[in-house]
Design an enzyme around this catalytic site. Structure first.
Site, PDB file in Angstrom:
ATOM      1  N   GLU A  70       6.506  -0.148  -4.959  1.00 13.98           N
ATOM      2  CA  GLU A  70       5.355   0.032  -5.862  1.00 13.98           C
ATOM      3  C   GLU A  70       5.681   1.194  -6.815  1.00 13.98           C
ATOM      4  OE1 GLU A  70       1.486   0.330  -3.830  1.00 13.98           O
ATOM      5  OE2 GLU A  70       0.818   1.702  -5.400  1.00 13.98           O
TER       6      GLU A  70
ATOM      7  N   SER B 144       1.765   4.967  -1.425  1.00 15.34           N
ATOM      8  CA  SER B 144       2.393   3.772  -0.843  1.00 15.34           C
ATOM      9  C   SER B 144       3.698   3.507  -1.593  1.00 15.34           C
ATOM     10  CB  SER B 144       1.486   2.557  -1.018  1.00 15.34           C
ATOM     11  OG  SER B 144       0.249   2.786  -0.423  1.00 15.34           O
TER      12      SER B 144
ATOM     13  N   ARG C 207      -1.649  -4.051  -8.306  1.00 13.15           N
ATOM     14  CA  ARG C 207      -0.937  -2.848  -8.765  1.00 13.15           C
ATOM     15  C   ARG C 207      -0.080  -3.108 -10.016  1.00 13.15           C
ATOM     16  NH1 ARG C 207      -4.108  -2.206  -5.723  1.00 13.15           N
ATOM     17  NH2 ARG C 207      -4.014  -1.345  -3.630  1.00 13.15           N
TER      18      ARG C 207
HETATM   19  P1  NAP Z   1      -5.183  -0.092   6.633  1.00 13.13           P
HETATM   20  O1  NAP Z   1      -6.657   0.037   6.554  1.00 13.13           O
HETATM   21  O2  NAP Z   1      -4.429   0.390   7.816  1.00 13.13           O
HETATM   22  O3  NAP Z   1      -4.780  -1.611   6.365  1.00 13.13           O
HETATM   23  C1  NAP Z   1      -3.400  -1.996   6.234  1.00 13.13           C
HETATM   24  C2  NAP Z   1      -3.280  -2.927   5.049  1.00 13.13           C
HETATM   25  O4  NAP Z   1      -4.024  -4.096   5.311  1.00 13.13           O
HETATM   26  C3  NAP Z   1      -3.826  -2.287   3.808  1.00 13.13           C
HETATM   27  O5  NAP Z   1      -2.748  -1.896   3.045  1.00 13.13           O
HETATM   28  C4  NAP Z   1      -4.702  -3.341   3.178  1.00 13.13           C
HETATM   29  O6  NAP Z   1      -4.146  -3.904   2.020  1.00 13.13           O
HETATM   30  C5  NAP Z   1      -4.802  -4.455   4.214  1.00 13.13           C
HETATM   31  N1  NAP Z   1      -6.229  -4.638   4.607  1.00 13.13           N
HETATM   32  C6  NAP Z   1      -6.928  -3.890   5.504  1.00 13.13           C
HETATM   33  N2  NAP Z   1      -8.192  -4.364   5.623  1.00 13.13           N
HETATM   34  C7  NAP Z   1      -8.291  -5.411   4.762  1.00 13.13           C
HETATM   35  C8  NAP Z   1      -9.356  -6.297   4.420  1.00 13.13           C
HETATM   36  N3  NAP Z   1     -10.571  -6.210   4.982  1.00 13.13           N
HETATM   37  N4  NAP Z   1      -9.104  -7.241   3.494  1.00 13.13           N
HETATM   38  C9  NAP Z   1      -7.902  -7.338   2.899  1.00 13.13           C
HETATM   39  N5  NAP Z   1      -6.862  -6.520   3.185  1.00 13.13           N
HETATM   40  C10 NAP Z   1      -7.042  -5.578   4.109  1.00 13.13           C
HETATM   41  O7  NAP Z   1      -4.548   0.556   5.308  1.00 13.13           O
HETATM   42  P2  NAP Z   1      -4.213   2.072   4.975  1.00 13.13           P
HETATM   43  O8  NAP Z   1      -2.751   2.178   4.828  1.00 13.13           O
HETATM   44  O9  NAP Z   1      -4.952   3.026   5.835  1.00 13.13           O
HETATM   45  O10 NAP Z   1      -4.824   2.124   3.506  1.00 13.13           O
HETATM   46  C11 NAP Z   1      -6.206   1.992   3.273  1.00 13.13           C
HETATM   47  C12 NAP Z   1      -6.433   1.635   1.816  1.00 13.13           C
HETATM   48  O11 NAP Z   1      -5.975   2.685   0.958  1.00 13.13           O
HETATM   49  C13 NAP Z   1      -5.685   0.382   1.390  1.00 13.13           C
HETATM   50  O12 NAP Z   1      -6.501  -0.372   0.526  1.00 13.13           O
HETATM   51  C14 NAP Z   1      -4.461   0.904   0.688  1.00 13.13           C
HETATM   52  O13 NAP Z   1      -3.982   0.018  -0.308  1.00 13.13           O
HETATM   53  C15 NAP Z   1      -4.995   2.169   0.059  1.00 13.13           C
HETATM   54  N6  NAP Z   1      -3.914   3.127  -0.139  1.00 13.13           N
HETATM   55  C16 NAP Z   1      -3.374   3.221  -1.371  1.00 13.13           C
HETATM   56  C17 NAP Z   1      -2.338   4.105  -1.581  1.00 13.13           C
HETATM   57  C18 NAP Z   1      -1.703   4.214  -2.928  1.00 13.13           C
HETATM   58  O14 NAP Z   1      -0.778   4.987  -3.077  1.00 13.13           O
HETATM   59  N7  NAP Z   1      -2.116   3.472  -3.909  1.00 13.13           N
HETATM   60  C19 NAP Z   1      -1.841   4.887  -0.558  1.00 13.13           C
HETATM   61  C20 NAP Z   1      -2.385   4.728   0.690  1.00 13.13           C
HETATM   62  C21 NAP Z   1      -3.434   3.857   0.889  1.00 13.13           C
HETATM   63  P3  NAP Z   1      -4.318  -3.301   0.534  1.00 13.13           P
HETATM   64  O15 NAP Z   1      -3.346  -2.183   0.454  1.00 13.13           O
HETATM   65  O16 NAP Z   1      -3.909  -4.469  -0.331  1.00 13.13           O
HETATM   66  O17 NAP Z   1      -5.728  -2.880   0.353  1.00 13.13           O
END
Ligand code: NAP
Length: 346
Positions: free
Chosen positions: A341, A245, A166
């Site tokens: 972030e 996030s 990010r």
């Molecule tokens: P999730 O699937 O519940 O997982 C929780 C965290 O664990 C995520 O934030 C993700 O990190 C990490 N993770 C899960 N599976 C992984 C894997 N196979 N390898 C490495 N890291 C893993 O997460 P969630 O909150 O529902 O979000 C899903 C995705 O959407 C994530 O990638 C998250 O970053 C993204 N997201 C982005 C925003 C934004 O505002 N930019 C908002 C919401 C969600 P990472 O975040 O590093 O991927």
């Protein structure tokens, strides 16, 4: 070019903070932007380039010029590459999800996991947005920008932008140096997909064998699935103002993680290169009891505690105070300092 004074920023930040900018300037072309940068206003006032404002928290009114891009064209660029690569240039003001939809409809693979992330194309190149195992840096080819000090049009190559989690050079040593006008993405017509993330993989698993035979359907299915998951988990900014996030997922040393794991055996984690471990910030926040909690007009979203919300009429300071309380408690419990972030604008 359009210039307004004492302009409300409500439409320019997804937190729904009712801040005011001294000036709001929107430009429709690179030439208009260059023309503005030569003006007295640009020379005397602080400038803040804003996309959809999906990653900004206004703590006060902005004493300066908020600049927004109305460059909203998307076009495919001729490429002599023979590896099924496709170059697509999108204006900085294009809504990110419109760009993703364009790619999916044209059957270009590469950004489907990034569907429905709020924001604009310009912000994708600053923030290196990411979701479901894919980051923008993997598909960014070049960034076109205008240098603020000289008004010069510059082409910046992805490998000189220091992309990280990010972040990019635009957030560090090049902060305020350039205004991005368009981004060129390198996509592919090859059916290369990333289903590493459990939730996405599990939803697609029942149809995967069939979909492998029909790559275009696979692409549409990934797009639709990511949109559905995000809609289920994340608040729509028009209902609950938010900046996605709020905190980065902390990355810690493996040795520190092992000490933590001894005390909290169920702690979720993802190993990274160089003896590092990523811990989901959402889990840390939930363990501290913040999920669904509100403090005044600011709240921690009940379905995803990594998202802080405006419960109605919150100021930037209300959201920042909630964030600070969360940081303090996570620090006291886990000895981890959460880093926002979201960028604070004071
Ligand atoms: P999730 O699937 O519940 O997982 C929780 C965290 O664990 C995520 O934030 C993700 O990190 C990490 N993770 C899960 N599976 C992984 C894997 N196979 N390898 C490495 N890291 C893993 O997460 P969630 O909150 O529902 O979000 C899903 C995705 O959407 C994530 O990638 C998250 O970053 C993204 N997201 C982005 C925003 C934004 O505002 N930019 C908002 C919401 C969600 P990472 O975040 O590093 O991927």
């Amino acid at each position: 070019m359009h210039i307004s004074t004492s302009a409300s920023l409500l439409a320019y930040n997804t937190f729904g903070i009712d801040a005011v900018a001294d000036y709001l300037v929107s430009y429709q072309s690179v030439e208009e932007l260059q023309h503005f940068l030569k003006s007295e206003l640009a020379q005397t006032e602080p400038l803040l380039a804003v996309g959809a404002g999906s990653n900004l928290l206004f703590l006060n009114s902005f004493k300066g010029v908020v600049l927004t891009s109305d460059i909203k064209t998307i076009r495919q660029i001729e490429s002599d590459s023979d590896d099924n690569a496709v170059l697509v240039e999108a204006g900085a003001g294009v809504v990110w999800n419109d760009f993703v939809r364009y790619c999916v409809n044209h059957h270009f693979f590469g950004v489907e996991n990034l569907a429905y992330i709020p924001g604009t194309v310009g912000a994708s190149a600053i923030q290196n947005i990411g979701a479901y195992g894919v980051e923008a840096k993997e598909v960014i080819h070049t960034v076109h920008a205008v240098e603020v000090a000289t008004g010069k049009v510059c082409t910046l190559f992805a490998d000189e932008l220091d992309y990280g989690y990010r972040t990019s050079k635009f957030k560090k040593e090049w902060k305020n140096r350039y205004i991005i006008t368009s981004v060129v993405y390198k996509l592919t017509t090859n059916a290369v997909v990333n289903l590493d993330y459990k939730e996405l993989r599990e939803r697609i698993a029942p149809q995967i064998e069939d979909l492998k035979q029909h790559p275009k359907e696979l692409l549409h299915t990934i797009f639709n699935t990511v949109v559905s998951i995000r809609k289920e988990k994340l608040p729509e900014p028009h209902e609950w103002g938010n900046g996605g996030s709020f905190f980065l997922n902390p990355v810690v040393e493996k040795t520190f993680f092992e000490t933590l794991q001894a005390a909290f055996p169920t702690i979720p984690h993802y190993p990274l290169p160089h003896n590092k471990v990523k811990i989901p910030a959402a889990w840390l926040i939930e363990q501290c009891g913040w999920k669904g909690k509100t403090v005044g007009k600011a709240g921690c979203y009940e379905k995803q505690p990594l998202v802080l919300i405006n419960c109605g009429g919150a100021t930037g300071a209300d959201i920042a105070a909630l964030a600070e309380a969360i940081v303090k408690e996570v620090q006291a419990t886990f000895h981890i300092t959460l880093i926002p972030e979201v960028s604070y604008i004071s």
